[in-house]
Enzyme design. Structure first.
Site, mmCIF file in Angstrom:
data_model
loop_
_atom_site.group_PDB
_atom_site.id
_atom_site.type_symbol
_atom_site.label_atom_id
_atom_site.label_comp_id
_atom_site.label_asym_id
_atom_site.label_seq_id
_atom_site.Cartn_x
_atom_site.Cartn_y
_atom_site.Cartn_z
ATOM 1 N N TRP A 178 -35.531 -77.402 -18.662
ATOM 2 C CA TRP A 178 -36.098 -78.747 -18.917
ATOM 3 C C TRP A 178 -37.840 -78.395 -18.669
ATOM 4 C CZ3 TRP A 178 -39.384 -80.926 -15.257
ATOM 5 C CH2 TRP A 178 -39.968 -82.122 -15.705
ATOM 6 N N GLU A 217 -32.803 -80.086 -22.128
ATOM 7 C CA GLU A 217 -32.652 -81.370 -21.361
ATOM 8 C C GLU A 217 -34.022 -82.295 -22.194
ATOM 9 O OE1 GLU A 217 -33.030 -81.489 -17.273
ATOM 10 O OE2 GLU A 217 -32.696 -83.568 -17.065
ATOM 11 N N LYS A 219 -36.500 -85.644 -22.802
ATOM 12 C CA LYS A 219 -36.903 -86.720 -21.618
ATOM 13 C C LYS A 219 -37.865 -87.830 -22.501
ATOM 14 C CE LYS A 219 -39.199 -87.070 -17.361
ATOM 15 N NZ LYS A 219 -39.529 -86.519 -15.961
ATOM 16 N N ASP A 251 -29.537 -86.511 -19.468
ATOM 17 C CA ASP A 251 -30.018 -87.190 -18.062
ATOM 18 C C ASP A 251 -30.187 -88.569 -18.419
ATOM 19 O OD1 ASP A 251 -31.721 -88.101 -16.051
ATOM 20 O OD2 ASP A 251 -32.067 -86.070 -15.501
ATOM 21 N N HIS A 254 -33.391 -90.435 -18.518
ATOM 22 C CA HIS A 254 -34.452 -90.065 -19.466
ATOM 23 C C HIS A 254 -34.469 -90.787 -20.605
ATOM 24 C CE1 HIS A 254 -35.097 -85.654 -17.719
ATOM 25 N NE2 HIS A 254 -35.209 -86.832 -16.888
ATOM 26 N N HIS A 278 -26.821 -84.910 -16.496
ATOM 27 C CA HIS A 278 -27.558 -84.921 -15.170
ATOM 28 C C HIS A 278 -27.379 -86.423 -14.985
ATOM 29 C CE1 HIS A 278 -30.821 -81.448 -14.803
ATOM 30 N NE2 HIS A 278 -29.397 -81.218 -14.711
ATOM 31 N N ASP A 286 -37.813 -92.999 -14.333
ATOM 32 C CA ASP A 286 -36.987 -91.703 -14.024
ATOM 33 C C ASP A 286 -37.167 -91.264 -12.673
ATOM 34 O OD1 ASP A 286 -35.135 -89.767 -14.196
ATOM 35 O OD2 ASP A 286 -36.869 -88.275 -14.941
ATOM 36 N N ASP A 288 -34.984 -90.974 -9.998
ATOM 37 C CA ASP A 288 -34.015 -90.143 -9.300
ATOM 38 C C ASP A 288 -33.555 -90.623 -8.097
ATOM 39 O OD1 ASP A 288 -33.722 -88.192 -11.430
ATOM 40 O OD2 ASP A 288 -35.804 -87.427 -11.256
ATOM 41 N N ASP A 318 -28.423 -85.003 -10.405
ATOM 42 C CA ASP A 318 -30.030 -84.759 -10.328
ATOM 43 C C ASP A 318 -30.807 -86.017 -9.748
ATOM 44 O OD1 ASP A 318 -32.440 -83.971 -10.659
ATOM 45 O OD2 ASP A 318 -32.724 -84.168 -12.934
HETATM 46 C C1 RNT Z 1 -36.851 -83.919 -14.731
HETATM 47 C C2 RNT Z 1 -35.436 -83.526 -15.010
HETATM 48 C C3 RNT Z 1 -35.026 -82.136 -14.506
HETATM 49 C C4 RNT Z 1 -35.347 -82.286 -13.116
HETATM 50 C C5 RNT Z 1 -34.837 -80.910 -12.281
HETATM 51 C C6 RNT Z 1 -35.367 -80.743 -11.081
HETATM 52 O O1 RNT Z 1 -37.153 -85.129 -15.192
HETATM 53 O O2 RNT Z 1 -34.574 -84.485 -14.898
HETATM 54 O O3 RNT Z 1 -33.800 -81.988 -14.769
HETATM 55 O O4 RNT Z 1 -35.126 -83.300 -12.338
HETATM 56 O O5 RNT Z 1 -34.656 -79.784 -13.123
HETATM 57 ZN ZN ZN Z 2 -32.731 -83.988 -15.064
#
Ligand code: RNT
Ligand code: ZN
Length: 407
Positions: A178, A217, A219, A251, A254, A278, A286, A288, A318
């Site tokens: 990523w 990955e 986004k 993810d 994303h 993820h 995003d 998290d 994640d």
């Molecule tokens: C960032 C991505 C990525 C990170 C991690 C730490 O938006 O989701 O995967 O969160 O690699």
């Molecule tokens: Zn991620």
């Protein structure tokens, strides 16, 4: 209600509870090491690149031993098969610090020892953020050759490290790239960065490594990088489809908030033989947050199971919340994913109703399923995994005795 009665109720809906419990327990969940220290890492890079951990709860793991101790504490309350997901920034330096493009397997062999001890697998990620060589928000897509080459070297080394870990553990290691690369404001050139990213990836993936499963990955945007992301969903999907040996990692934080990440899984599973994930909880962006057992997560896992993607899935977590007890966050977030998986495995196949056009009954049956005694089955899952029910009290004690004593 007892477990046996709950099981009977599910079987009246055509659900094999024993099979669901066995499948849940044998499905590996790759638990992200970075929840333990707010994505700080051991090379003092920290976040940046459009991702951010917010909060200042006491007790952040500040080194390898503390992170291992906290992770182990969390794992003692997590049932089922586990892996640990590492970032390159968690290299363990015993012979002097090395920059990211000079990392080697030896910097991760202490993690391999730890994984062996705990009988868990490892997954890996190059760390293309939180570093002085991220230039104007760009890494692999930078117009500056020196910057690009640095990150290409880092990604190549990461694959070599992942392959070494796979060798040592006789396992396949997921290596996920990523990058934050994007622009804050309206681009003058959207093609250039994507072309450079494509070329950089071709270089990184030039050789096949037997123990590595490569993924990338995508986004939609990051904080400070709102207008453009080089590694968008379309970019990586096309890249992966054109190659066949690199997989798009999904993810669920994303995408645009009104997009349904669960809806994408059946499409991916039809074309790719590996579908990496993820799992996170995006709140308005995003962010998290710690995943909860909510509708979004249930639908995501239900789609993984019913699209036939479970056997191809690589489920990674994640999230990173620095505002609450980090060990409790690990447990709650992982439990949520495991609950959603178990819930999905306990969902009967109602496709017949859809195909026969009986949408009235489909709606009614879907609503009815929500009230089945899922809690009884989850409790049984924890019992079979020898997970004590009082985990919060133990973690609170750990906070008072260990976490609060940290500087
Ligand atoms: C960032 C991505 C990525 C990170 C991690 C730490 O938006 O989701 O995967 O969160 O690699
Ligand atoms: Zn991620």
């Amino acid at each position: 209600m007892s477990f046996e009665n709950a099981k009977k109720l599910y079987s009246e809906h055509g659900v094999d509870v024993e099979h669901a419990l066995e499948t849940a327990a044998s499905t590996p969940i790759s638990i992200q090491c970075w929840q333990g220290d707010d994505v700080t890492g051991f090379d003092s890079g920290g976040t940046g690149g459009g991702i951010q951990a917010t909060g200042n709860y006491p007790g952040r793991a500040g080194n390898f031993d503390e992170l291992k101790a906290d992770f182990s504490k969390a794992c003692s309350f997590i049932p089922g098969k586990k892996r640990i997901n590492l970032h390159a920034s968690y290299a363990v330096f015993s012979n002097g610090k090395k920059d990211r493009d000079a990392l080697n397997y030896e910097h991760f062999s202490p993690w391999v020892e730890f994984a062996k001890e705990k009988r868990i697998g490892i997954d890996f990620n190059p760390t293309c953020f939180g570093h002085a060589k991220v230039k104007d928000g760009l890494t692999l897509s930078s117009p500056d050759k020196e910057t690009r080459d640095f990150w290409i070297r880092h990604c190549k080394q990461s694959r070599i490290i992942a392959n070494g870990i796979g060798d040592a553990l006789s396992d396949k290691v997921l290596n996920n790239i990523w990058i934050p690369d994007g622009l804050k404001d309206i681009p003058a050139d959207r093609t250039g960065p994507r072309k450079r990213l494509k070329e950089a990836l071709d270089e990184i993936f030039a050789s096949r490594l037997p123990n590595v499963i490569d993924c990338v990955e995508s986004k939609v945007f990051g904080i400070g990088l709102e207008s453009y992301t080089a590694g968008s969903n379309e970019f990586y999907l096309s890249y992966c489809a054109s190659r066949g040996d690199v997989y798009p990692l999904l993810d669920n934080g994303h995408f645009h908030p009104t997009e349904n990440a669960a809806d994408k899984i059946s499409a991916l599973a039809l074309f790719f033989d590996c579908v990496p994930f993820h799992i996170t909880r995006p709140v308005r962006w995003d962010s998290d947050h710690v995943p909860l057992f909510n509708d979004e997560l249930r639908e995501l896992f239900t789609e993984i199971v019913r699209s036939g993607a479970l056997s191809k899935a690589r489920i990674g977590l994640d999230f990173f919340d620095a505002s609450i007890n980090r060990v409790a966050a690990w447990i709650t977030g992982t439990h949520s994913a495991q609950k959603a998986l178990l819930y999905a495995l306990l969902t009967p196949d109602l496709s017949g109703l859809q195909n026969s056009g009986d949408f009235t009954q489909l709606m009614y049956r879907q609503e009815e399923l929500r009230l089945l005694p899922f809690g009884e089955i989850w409790d049984e899952y924890l019992r079979r995994g020898n997970i004590p029910g009082n985990w919060y009290d133990v973690i609170k004690k750990y906070e008072n005795e260990v976490l609060k004593a940290r500087k």
